[in-house]
Write a protein that holds these residues in place. Structure first.
Motif, PDB file in Angstrom:
ATOM      1  N   VAL A  16      38.442  35.576  36.506  1.00 49.98           N
ATOM      2  CA  VAL A  16      37.975  35.424  37.741  1.00 49.98           C
ATOM      3  C   VAL A  16      38.428  33.998  38.186  1.00 49.98           C
ATOM      4  O   VAL A  16      38.353  33.023  37.797  1.00 49.98           O
ATOM      5  N   ALA A  17      39.121  34.064  39.493  1.00 52.93           N
ATOM      6  CA  ALA A  17      39.787  32.732  40.094  1.00 52.93           C
ATOM      7  C   ALA A  17      38.722  32.175  41.027  1.00 52.93           C
ATOM      8  O   ALA A  17      38.383  32.772  42.005  1.00 52.93           O
ATOM      9  N   PRO A  18      38.371  31.085  40.706  1.00 54.72           N
ATOM     10  CA  PRO A  18      37.613  30.216  41.755  1.00 54.72           C
ATOM     11  C   PRO A  18      38.348  29.755  42.847  1.00 54.72           C
ATOM     12  O   PRO A  18      39.589  28.981  42.546  1.00 54.72           O
ATOM     13  N   LEU A  19      38.033  29.975  44.203  1.00 52.89           N
ATOM     14  CA  LEU A  19      38.743  29.524  45.357  1.00 52.89           C
ATOM     15  C   LEU A  19      37.956  28.753  46.134  1.00 52.89           C
ATOM     16  O   LEU A  19      36.929  29.100  46.306  1.00 52.89           O
ATOM     17  N   PHE A  20      38.697  27.848  46.679  1.00 50.84           N
ATOM     18  CA  PHE A  20      37.856  26.914  47.906  1.00 50.84           C
ATOM     19  C   PHE A  20      38.584  27.248  49.075  1.00 50.84           C
ATOM     20  O   PHE A  20      39.733  27.304  49.241  1.00 50.84           O
ATOM     21  N   VAL A  21      37.671  27.513  50.196  1.00 51.09           N
ATOM     22  CA  VAL A  21      38.220  27.601  51.533  1.00 51.09           C
ATOM     23  C   VAL A  21      37.366  26.750  52.599  1.00 51.09           C
ATOM     24  O   VAL A  21      36.242  26.405  52.512  1.00 51.09           O
ATOM     25  N   ARG A  22      38.217  25.786  53.067  1.00 54.74           N
ATOM     26  CA  ARG A  22      37.526  24.911  53.871  1.00 54.74           C
ATOM     27  C   ARG A  22      37.853  25.149  55.678  1.00 54.74           C
ATOM     28  O   ARG A  22      38.848  25.479  56.184  1.00 54.74           O
ATOM     29  N   GLU A  23      36.599  24.939  56.317  1.00 50.81           N
ATOM     30  CA  GLU A  23      36.768  25.312  57.683  1.00 50.81           C
ATOM     31  C   GLU A  23      37.744  24.148  58.401  1.00 50.81           C
ATOM     32  O   GLU A  23      37.590  22.962  57.938  1.00 50.81           O
ATOM     33  N   GLY A  24      38.129  24.581  59.367  1.00 52.05           N
ATOM     34  CA  GLY A  24      39.085  23.658  60.424  1.00 52.05           C
ATOM     35  C   GLY A  24      39.931  22.675  59.799  1.00 52.05           C
ATOM     36  O   GLY A  24      40.332  21.695  60.458  1.00 52.05           O
ATOM     37  N   GLY A  56      47.470  41.329  39.271  1.00 51.53           N
ATOM     38  CA  GLY A  56      46.431  42.098  38.618  1.00 51.53           C
ATOM     39  C   GLY A  56      44.950  41.339  38.048  1.00 51.53           C
ATOM     40  O   GLY A  56      44.154  41.823  37.378  1.00 51.53           O
ATOM     41  N   VAL A  57      44.816  40.219  38.826  1.00 51.57           N
ATOM     42  CA  VAL A  57      43.598  39.431  38.549  1.00 51.57           C
ATOM     43  C   VAL A  57      42.373  40.288  39.261  1.00 51.57           C
ATOM     44  O   VAL A  57      42.730  40.679  40.451  1.00 51.57           O
ATOM     45  N   PRO A  58      41.366  40.579  38.489  1.00 47.88           N
ATOM     46  CA  PRO A  58      40.665  41.586  38.929  1.00 47.88           C
ATOM     47  C   PRO A  58      39.380  41.140  40.027  1.00 47.88           C
ATOM     48  O   PRO A  58      38.696  41.601  40.694  1.00 47.88           O
ATOM     49  N   ALA A  59      39.169  39.829  40.103  1.00 44.10           N
ATOM     50  CA  ALA A  59      38.185  39.177  40.797  1.00 44.10           C
ATOM     51  C   ALA A  59      38.452  37.630  41.497  1.00 44.10           C
ATOM     52  O   ALA A  59      39.228  36.875  40.743  1.00 44.10           O
ATOM     53  N   VAL A  60      37.946  37.281  42.411  1.00 40.16           N
ATOM     54  CA  VAL A  60      38.098  35.906  42.826  1.00 40.16           C
ATOM     55  C   VAL A  60      36.515  35.544  43.287  1.00 40.16           C
ATOM     56  O   VAL A  60      35.746  36.480  43.365  1.00 40.16           O
ATOM     57  N   ILE A  61      36.061  34.392  43.357  1.00 37.84           N
ATOM     58  CA  ILE A  61      34.891  33.984  43.490  1.00 37.84           C
ATOM     59  C   ILE A  61      35.307  32.848  44.689  1.00 37.84           C
ATOM     60  O   ILE A  61      35.983  31.740  44.241  1.00 37.84           O
ATOM     61  N   LEU A 298      35.754  32.723  34.304  1.00 41.21           N
ATOM     62  CA  LEU A 298      35.758  31.960  35.571  1.00 41.21           C
ATOM     63  C   LEU A 298      36.613  30.745  35.354  1.00 41.21           C
ATOM     64  O   LEU A 298      36.299  29.964  34.629  1.00 41.21           O
ATOM     65  N   THR A 299      37.965  30.945  35.786  1.00 41.29           N
ATOM     66  CA  THR A 299      38.753  29.815  35.401  1.00 41.29           C
ATOM     67  C   THR A 299      39.809  29.420  36.417  1.00 41.29           C
ATOM     68  O   THR A 299      40.420  30.095  37.066  1.00 41.29           O
ATOM     69  N   TYR A 300      40.004  28.000  36.686  1.00 40.32           N
ATOM     70  CA  TYR A 300      41.106  27.640  37.669  1.00 40.32           C
ATOM     71  C   TYR A 300      42.435  27.858  37.054  1.00 40.32           C
ATOM     72  O   TYR A 300      43.504  27.559  37.552  1.00 40.32           O
ATOM     73  N   PHE A 301      42.506  28.303  35.709  1.00 35.70           N
ATOM     74  CA  PHE A 301      43.883  28.801  35.100  1.00 35.70           C
ATOM     75  C   PHE A 301      44.263  30.205  35.225  1.00 35.70           C
ATOM     76  O   PHE A 301      44.938  30.770  34.795  1.00 35.70           O
ATOM     77  N   ALA A 302      43.332  30.731  36.120  1.00 38.15           N
ATOM     78  CA  ALA A 302      43.438  32.237  36.278  1.00 38.15           C
ATOM     79  C   ALA A 302      44.890  32.554  36.675  1.00 38.15           C
ATOM     80  O   ALA A 302      45.345  33.501  35.961  1.00 38.15           O
ATOM     81  N   ARG A 303      45.283  32.026  37.564  1.00 41.26           N
ATOM     82  CA  ARG A 303      46.658  32.304  38.116  1.00 41.26           C
ATOM     83  C   ARG A 303      47.842  32.006  36.971  1.00 41.26           C
ATOM     84  O   ARG A 303      48.490  32.891  36.743  1.00 41.26           O
ATOM     85  N   ASP A 304      47.589  30.755  36.314  1.00 39.57           N
ATOM     86  CA  ASP A 304      48.590  30.441  35.269  1.00 39.57           C
ATOM     87  C   ASP A 304      48.598  31.538  34.385  1.00 39.57           C
ATOM     88  O   ASP A 304      49.695  31.904  33.616  1.00 39.57           O
ATOM     89  N   ILE A 305      47.234  32.074  33.772  1.00 43.58           N
ATOM     90  CA  ILE A 305      47.399  33.083  32.692  1.00 43.58           C
ATOM     91  C   ILE A 305      48.071  34.109  33.130  1.00 43.58           C
ATOM     92  O   ILE A 305      48.874  35.109  32.490  1.00 43.58           O
TER      93      ILE A 305
END
Ligand code: PBG
Length: 311
Positions: A16-24, A56-61, A298-305
């Motif tokens: 599961v890839a954690p992602l940050f989205v910022r307004e503005g 192929g990553v199945p989920a993001v948070i 849940l890992t910030y390495f999801a994309r690398d893996i």
């Protein structure tokens, strides 16, 4: 021979890839203490999630950073709040191609940085807070979340959210409970990522768990399951492999572990100094979490893996 007899395999389906989205903001903003991770714009998070789905990553948070914070954290349940608009964009972008999870908490949205409402005496008001979590959960589900993930460690939060989701016709939305979440010093880089400073140098020991304790974690997990959690999480991961193993032995629901920001940044920092082989440690650590008994990580390495495993 080693491949043939390996007991544990880390696969893209575990991630599961954690992602940050910022307004503005117009451009993605690097997060200095999380090398390679950014605060996304609405546009860039869309692109990232498309690429993760293609890998192929199945989920993001998703985690949101609003432009305005207030004492209650009202952007958390605003239908036009940053996570809600991002969820709509992402549903539009990937359809059912990927599971959309949203972290459900108030700390990114409150001006004091606590995970709930703070009373005049400086205590977090548990029961008033879970009503707000319920509203935020409904806003996220309305916006398209498949899974909401309450991370505030308030008592009764899972039941409050479950009841509200069911009342609003969201019976199909699942709850991933951050059930055993420790008051860890490993969340530091994450707080940079979401621009959170706890006012007055405070901490979260009043609601997160004491890391001297493991049995207590099992009790927290039992409570959350009784309240209707569909999956449970242990967090952080590496210093709590014993807790993961004990939880695995006790429960048969999907078990998640969060390899948190500090765990990621320690690898990055040591690797940048040439002190360790960062890639090798990444595989060793994440495989250990799986070996301990976690089903999803849940890992910030999801994309690398995912990139390393992609054919
Ligand atoms: C709370 C939350 C935190 C993290 C995930 N959800 C921070 C906290 O409890 O202070 C930490 C994740 C990480 O360190 O990667 N909304």
């Amino acid at each position: 021979m080693r491949r043939l007899v390996a007991e544990t395999r880390l696969g893209v389906d575990d991630l599961v890839a954690p992602l940050f989205v910022r307004e503005g903001i117009d451009e993605p903003q690097p997060i200095v203490s999380l090398p390679g991770v950014v605060q996304h714009t609405r546009e860039s998070v869309r692109k990232e999630v498309r690429e993760l789905a293609d890998l192929g990553v199945p989920a993001v948070i998703l985690f949101g950073i609003p432009t305005a914070k207030d004492p209650e954290g009202s952007e958390a349940w605003n239908p036009d709040g940053i996570v809600q608009v991002a969820l709509r964009d992402l549903r539009d972008e990937v359809g059912d191609g990927l599971v959309l999870m949203s972290d459900l908490c108030l700390d990114e949205y409150t001006d004091h940085g606590h995970c709930g409402i703070v009373t005049e005496s400086g205590e977090v008001d548990n029961d008033a807070t879970i009503d707000l979590y319920a509203q935020a959960g409904v806003a996220q589900a309305d916006a398209g979340a498949d899974v909401v993930a309450p991370s505030g460690m308030m008592d009764g939060q899972v039941m409050a959210i479950r009841d509200a989701l069911d009342d609003e016709g969201h019976e199909q939305v699942a709850i991933l409970a951050y059930a055993a979440k420790y008051a860890s010093a490993l969340y530091g880089p994450f707080r940079d990522a979401v621009d959170v400073t706890i006012r007055g140098g405070g901490d979260r020991k009043g609601y997160q768990q004491d890391w001297h304790n493991a049995r207590e974690a099992l009790e927290e997990i039992r409570f959350d399951l009784a309240e209707g959690a569909d999956m449970v999480m242990v967090k952080p991961a590496l210093a709590y492999l014993d807790v993961i193993t004990r939880a695995r032995a006790e429960v048969d629901v999907p078990l998640a572990a969060y390899h948190v920001s500090g765990e990621f940044s320690m690898i990055k920092a040591a690797a940048a100094n040439g002190w360790i082989d960062g890639d090798a440690v990444m595989w060793e650590h994440l495989t250990a979490i799986k070996r301990a008994g976690a089903d999803l990580i849940l890992t910030y390495f999801a994309r690398d893996i995912a990139e390393a495993l992609h054919p």
